[in-house]
Design a protein around this motif. Structure first.
Motif, PDB file in Angstrom:
ATOM      1  N   SER A  62       0.836  -1.204   0.000  1.00 30.80           N
ATOM      2  CA  SER A  62       0.000   0.000   0.000  1.00 30.80           C
ATOM      3  C   SER A  62       0.874   1.258   0.000  1.00 30.80           C
ATOM      4  CB  SER A  62      -0.927  -0.006   1.214  1.00 30.80           C
ATOM      5  OG  SER A  62      -1.655   1.187   1.286  1.00 30.80           O
ATOM      6  N   SER A  63       1.890   1.253   0.819  1.00 30.87           N
ATOM      7  CA  SER A  63       2.805   2.394   0.899  1.00 30.87           C
ATOM      8  C   SER A  63       3.532   2.614  -0.428  1.00 30.87           C
ATOM      9  CB  SER A  63       3.804   2.153   2.027  1.00 30.87           C
ATOM     10  OG  SER A  63       4.742   3.173   2.079  1.00 30.87           O
ATOM     11  N   ASP A  64       4.013   1.532  -1.030  1.00 35.56           N
ATOM     12  CA  ASP A  64       4.704   1.640  -2.319  1.00 35.56           C
ATOM     13  C   ASP A  64       3.757   2.126  -3.418  1.00 35.56           C
ATOM     14  OD1 ASP A  64       7.031   0.772  -1.129  1.00 35.56           O
ATOM     15  OD2 ASP A  64       6.947  -1.254  -1.985  1.00 35.56           O
ATOM     16  N   MET A  65       2.524   1.634  -3.384  1.00 34.67           N
ATOM     17  CA  MET A  65       1.539   2.059  -4.391  1.00 34.67           C
ATOM     18  C   MET A  65       1.205   3.542  -4.227  1.00 34.67           C
ATOM     19  SD  MET A  65      -0.967  -1.278  -4.494  1.00 34.67           S
ATOM     20  CE  MET A  65      -2.129  -0.607  -5.697  1.00 34.67           C
ATOM     21  N   ALA A  66       1.100   4.007  -2.992  1.00 36.48           N
ATOM     22  CA  ALA A  66       0.827   5.427  -2.746  1.00 36.48           C
ATOM     23  C   ALA A  66       1.991   6.282  -3.258  1.00 36.48           C
ATOM     24  CB  ALA A  66       0.581   5.676  -1.263  1.00 36.48           C
ATOM     25  N   ALA A  67       3.216   5.817  -3.034  1.00 38.56           N
ATOM     26  CA  ALA A  67       4.388   6.550  -3.523  1.00 38.56           C
ATOM     27  C   ALA A  67       4.407   6.581  -5.053  1.00 38.56           C
ATOM     28  CB  ALA A  67       5.670   5.917  -2.986  1.00 38.56           C
ATOM     29  N   ALA A  68       4.034   5.469  -5.683  1.00 40.62           N
ATOM     30  CA  ALA A  68       3.984   5.430  -7.152  1.00 40.62           C
ATOM     31  C   ALA A  68       2.923   6.389  -7.680  1.00 40.62           C
ATOM     32  CB  ALA A  68       3.705   4.008  -7.634  1.00 40.62           C
ATOM     33  N   ALA A  69       1.788   6.472  -7.009  1.00 37.71           N
ATOM     34  CA  ALA A  69       0.720   7.391  -7.417  1.00 37.71           C
ATOM     35  C   ALA A  69       1.210   8.835  -7.320  1.00 37.71           C
ATOM     36  CB  ALA A  69      -0.525   7.190  -6.572  1.00 37.71           C
ATOM     37  N   GLU A  70       1.909   9.139  -6.254  1.00 37.34           N
ATOM     38  CA  GLU A  70       2.432  10.494  -6.085  1.00 37.34           C
ATOM     39  C   GLU A  70       3.489  10.795  -7.150  1.00 37.34           C
ATOM     40  OE1 GLU A  70       2.905  14.284  -4.995  1.00 37.34           O
ATOM     41  OE2 GLU A  70       1.289  12.926  -4.441  1.00 37.34           O
ATOM     42  N   HIS A  71       4.312   9.807  -7.472  1.00 36.83           N
ATOM     43  CA  HIS A  71       5.304   9.965  -8.524  1.00 36.83           C
ATOM     44  C   HIS A  71       4.610  10.283  -9.855  1.00 36.83           C
ATOM     45  CE1 HIS A  71       8.828   9.234 -11.021  1.00 36.83           C
ATOM     46  NE2 HIS A  71       8.075   8.443 -11.746  1.00 36.83           N
ATOM     47  N   TYR A  72       3.553   9.573 -10.163  1.00 39.82           N
ATOM     48  CA  TYR A  72       2.771   9.822 -11.378  1.00 39.82           C
ATOM     49  C   TYR A  72       2.243  11.251 -11.379  1.00 39.82           C
ATOM     50  CZ  TYR A  72      -1.374   9.956 -14.332  1.00 39.82           C
ATOM     51  OH  TYR A  72      -2.327  10.328 -15.239  1.00 39.82           O
ATOM     52  N   ARG A  73       1.657  11.647 -10.271  1.00 40.03           N
ATOM     53  CA  ARG A  73       1.090  13.012 -10.154  1.00 40.03           C
ATOM     54  C   ARG A  73       2.152  14.064 -10.446  1.00 40.03           C
ATOM     55  NH1 ARG A  73      -4.051  14.463 -10.187  1.00 40.03           N
ATOM     56  NH2 ARG A  73      -5.134  13.486  -8.534  1.00 40.03           N
ATOM     57  N   ARG A  74       3.307  13.900  -9.810  1.00 40.84           N
ATOM     58  CA  ARG A  74       4.382  14.878 -10.025  1.00 40.84           C
ATOM     59  C   ARG A  74       4.857  14.873 -11.474  1.00 40.84           C
ATOM     60  NH1 ARG A  74       6.364  12.858  -5.141  1.00 40.84           N
ATOM     61  NH2 ARG A  74       7.893  11.701  -6.321  1.00 40.84           N
ATOM     62  N   ALA A  75       5.063  13.674 -12.039  1.00 37.69           N
ATOM     63  CA  ALA A  75       5.584  13.568 -13.393  1.00 37.69           C
ATOM     64  C   ALA A  75       4.634  14.155 -14.430  1.00 37.69           C
ATOM     65  CB  ALA A  75       5.875  12.106 -13.722  1.00 37.69           C
ATOM     66  N   PHE A  76       3.344  14.002 -14.225  1.00 33.82           N
ATOM     67  CA  PHE A  76       2.380  14.442 -15.227  1.00 33.82           C
ATOM     68  C   PHE A  76       1.780  15.801 -14.974  1.00 33.82           C
ATOM     69  CE2 PHE A  76       2.584  10.050 -16.401  1.00 33.82           C
ATOM     70  CZ  PHE A  76       2.332  10.051 -17.764  1.00 33.82           C
ATOM     71  N   TYR A  77       1.702  16.207 -13.730  1.00 28.62           N
ATOM     72  CA  TYR A  77       0.950  17.430 -13.447  1.00 28.62           C
ATOM     73  C   TYR A  77       1.776  18.578 -12.891  1.00 28.62           C
ATOM     74  CZ  TYR A  77      -3.081  14.659 -14.533  1.00 28.62           C
ATOM     75  OH  TYR A  77      -3.981  13.872 -15.198  1.00 28.62           O
ATOM     76  N   ASP A  78       2.798  18.295 -12.136  1.00 27.02           N
ATOM     77  CA  ASP A  78       3.577  19.375 -11.559  1.00 27.02           C
ATOM     78  C   ASP A  78       4.341  20.185 -12.596  1.00 27.02           C
ATOM     79  OD1 ASP A  78       2.636  18.751  -9.101  1.00 27.02           O
ATOM     80  OD2 ASP A  78       4.520  18.006  -8.286  1.00 27.02           O
ATOM     81  N   ASN A  79       4.632  19.551 -13.726  1.00 23.06           N
ATOM     82  CA  ASN A  79       5.365  20.287 -14.760  1.00 23.06           C
ATOM     83  C   ASN A  79       4.422  20.947 -15.762  1.00 23.06           C
ATOM     84  OD1 ASN A  79       4.464  18.226 -16.370  1.00 23.06           O
ATOM     85  ND2 ASN A  79       6.471  17.268 -16.618  1.00 23.06           N
TER      86      ASN A  79
END
Length: 149
Positions: free
Chosen positions: A128-145
């Motif tokens: 669950s923790s790893d999946m949450a980190a992957a979701a956050e990574h996706y968010r940053r990669a696609f939306y923060d930029n």
């Protein structure tokens, strides 16, 4: 297109009921990403009740949204569909960890079953923790930029 639909539906079958998978396929392969019940019934050659069943399942797991278009409802998928599905999976893993953890004391912490349950609970916690980190990574990669998907 029929062959692609068959392969898509087969691929999705371990996690989605067949009708839900067929509805999702139609939504993904439509130009707009949204269709009405009439559109889905025509494209899939199924009854409105079957469409409703497939859409209901997809809505429960967050893969499809329902919107009102004048008098008709439209079902749609958007660019964040996989992110939302991933979050549902993350929450599911956390729930598995919690439920299994409850069993540790029930069967006895030091018993072989208790040790097994504790190991399983830790596994689902980490997943669950790893999946949450992957979701956050996706968010940053696609939306923060500012690019979006």
């Amino acid at each position: 297109m029929r062959e692609f639909e068959r392969r898509f539906t087969e691929f999705m079958s371990p996690g989605l009921p067949t009708m839900a998978s067929r509805v999702l396929f139609c939504l993904f392969t439509s130009d707009t990403g949204n269709l009405t019940v009439a559109d889905l019934t025509e494209r899939l050659q199924i009854s409105p009740a079957s469409v409703s069943k497939g859409v209901g399942w997809l809505e429960r797991v967050g893969l499809v949204r329902r919107e009102r278009d004048n008098r008709r409802e439209r079902y749609l998928v958007d660019d964040e569909v996989w992110y939302r599905a991933w979050i549902v999976g993350t929450q599911s893993m956390a729930l598995w960890a919690d439920i299994i953890r409850e069993g540790v004391d029930t069967v006895g912490r030091q018993s072989p079953a208790g040790v097994r349950l504790k190991t399983a609970s830790r596994f689902f916690d980490l997943l669950s923790s790893d999946m949450a980190a992957a979701a956050e990574h996706y968010r940053r990669a696609f939306y923060d930029n500012g690019e979006g998907p």
